[in-house]
Design an enzyme around this catalytic site. Structure first.
Site, short mmCIF file in Angstrom:
data_model
loop_
_atom_site.label_atom_id
_atom_site.label_comp_id
_atom_site.label_asym_id
_atom_site.label_seq_id
_atom_site.Cartn_x
_atom_site.Cartn_y
_atom_site.Cartn_z
N HIS A 90 -0.26 -10.55 -25.34
CA HIS A 90 -1.36 -9.88 -25.59
C HIS A 90 -2.55 -10.19 -24.66
CE1 HIS A 90 -0.46 -8.00 -29.44
NE2 HIS A 90 -0.25 -9.22 -30.09
N ASP B 66 1.20 -0.36 -25.92
CA ASP B 66 2.41 -1.10 -26.78
C ASP B 66 3.44 -1.90 -26.04
OD1 ASP B 66 3.67 -1.48 -29.29
OD2 ASP B 66 4.75 0.11 -29.23
N LEU C 96 -17.19 5.95 -15.25
CA LEU C 96 -16.06 6.06 -16.27
C LEU C 96 -16.63 5.39 -17.61
CD1 LEU C 96 -12.87 6.09 -16.76
CD2 LEU C 96 -13.00 3.50 -16.37
C1 FPP Z 1 0.95 -3.49 -29.44
O1 FPP Z 1 1.77 -4.29 -28.82
C2 FPP Z 1 -0.44 -3.94 -29.05
C3 FPP Z 1 -1.48 -4.18 -29.72
C4 FPP Z 1 -1.33 -4.18 -31.18
C5 FPP Z 1 -2.76 -4.75 -29.21
C6 FPP Z 1 -3.19 -4.11 -27.73
C7 FPP Z 1 -4.11 -5.19 -27.30
C8 FPP Z 1 -4.00 -5.45 -26.06
C9 FPP Z 1 -3.49 -4.71 -25.01
C10 FPP Z 1 -5.05 -6.71 -25.71
C11 FPP Z 1 -6.16 -6.74 -26.27
C12 FPP Z 1 -7.52 -5.83 -25.60
C13 FPP Z 1 -8.66 -6.14 -26.00
C14 FPP Z 1 -9.75 -5.55 -25.35
C15 FPP Z 1 -8.90 -6.50 -27.37
P1 FPP Z 1 2.70 -5.09 -29.89
O2 FPP Z 1 2.18 -6.34 -30.34
O3 FPP Z 1 2.72 -4.04 -31.17
O4 FPP Z 1 3.90 -5.43 -29.17
P2 FPP Z 1 5.44 -5.20 -29.93
O5 FPP Z 1 5.49 -4.04 -30.33
O6 FPP Z 1 6.18 -5.56 -28.86
O7 FPP Z 1 5.58 -6.30 -30.76
#
Ligand code: FPP
Length: 250
Positions: A45, A28, A139
């Site tokens: 992302h 997150d 893994l």
């Molecule tokens: C939360 O950050 C993260 C997500 C919703 C997506 C997590 C995805 C990745 C780390 C990259 C994608 C990886 C693959 C393999 C597809 P947020 O967007 O909610 O951040 P915020 O809370 O700061 O807005």
């Protein structure tokens, strides 16, 4: 990280305790990482994928056998379409760019979540990755994509109901093992440790069944900043935890 530093005595105890066999991560804070730099959320992302790549290498090097990462939740469909498209593109990029190396490194890829709503090209790509890497043993990387913990339990309940309806089992045969066997995560042991970055203190529908006795760790960093050093800190803190599973411990 909201964790007291281990004292000298506790470090001695930690030295003899194994690392988590199964580590799960709620990645997150990508959006906030980008916002703090004046960048579009999609850049956060993208950096998140780089952090994921580092994390897979670190987990393998540190002897973790199963790693589960939350990449796209069933609730993420509520985000703007452009952001959803960006996340799907990143999954495509991750699989296409990194699959060969992950395979060479002995990583078994599994995608956990619902296939419902995923486009045919994504389904084909993930099926190929899962099939190519299925015999790897170093893994297991579970990518939770279009995943929700409640949906996972509902899908298991539907399978059990069908089995009862077809006369393959009786209602009283349904026990915790029967449910666990039908979960998307059934090929990995229950997670020992669940880490959430970004400072938020909730599970957000992640691994609700298998995480029943997981140790939880909340780290005050955004996901794109996560690296091997942070993972080592988390593992050290995990080794100092007393896990009692509802008993009195040893
Ligand atoms: C939360 O950050 C993260 C997500 C919703 C997506 C997590 C995805 C990745 C780390 C990259 C994608 C990886 C693959 C393999 C597809 P947020 O967007 O909610 O951040 P915020 O809370 O700061 O807005």
């Amino acid at each position: 990280m909201s964790e007291p530093s281990p004292s000298l005595d506790r470090t001695a105890v930690a030295d003899i305790r194994p690392p988590p066999r199964h580590l799960a991560i709620i990645m997150d804070g990508n959006g906030r990482w980008a916002k703090a730099r004046g960048l579009p959320r999609a850049m956060g992302h993208r950096e998140g994928v780089e952090a994921l790549r580092r994390t897979v290498d670190a987990a393998a090097a540190l002897g973790i056998a199963h790693l589960t990462v939350f990449s796209f939740s069933t609730e993420n469909w509520n985000r703007p379409q452009a952001e959803i498209d960006a996340l799907f593109d990143l999954l495509r990029m991750f699989v296409k760019r990194d699959l060969a190396q992950l395979h060479r490194d002995g990583v078994r890829i599994r995608i956990i979540g619902s296939r419902h709503g995923l486009s045919p090209d994504i389904l084909e790509l993930i099926d190929e990755a899962v099939s190519l890497t299925r015999n790897n043993t170093r893994l297991t990387l579970n990518i939770a994509f279009n995943y929700g913990g409640r949906g996972e339990i509902v899908a298991a309940a539907q399978s059990l109901a069908r089995a009862v309806q077809n006369g393959e089992m009786k209602p009283e045969d349904i026990d915790e093992k029967a449910v666990s066997r039908l979960l998307w995560t059934s090929e990995s042991p229950d997670p020992d440790l669940v880490i959430r970055t970004s400072g938020e203190l909730r599970l957000s529908n992640f691994l609700l069944w298998s995480g029943a006795y997981s140790e939880l760790m909340f780290m005050d960093i955004w996901w794109p900043d996560f690296n091997r050093e942070w993972m080592e800190k988390a593992i050290d803190a995990f080794r100092c935890r007393d896990r009692r599973f509802g008993g009195l411990g040893v």
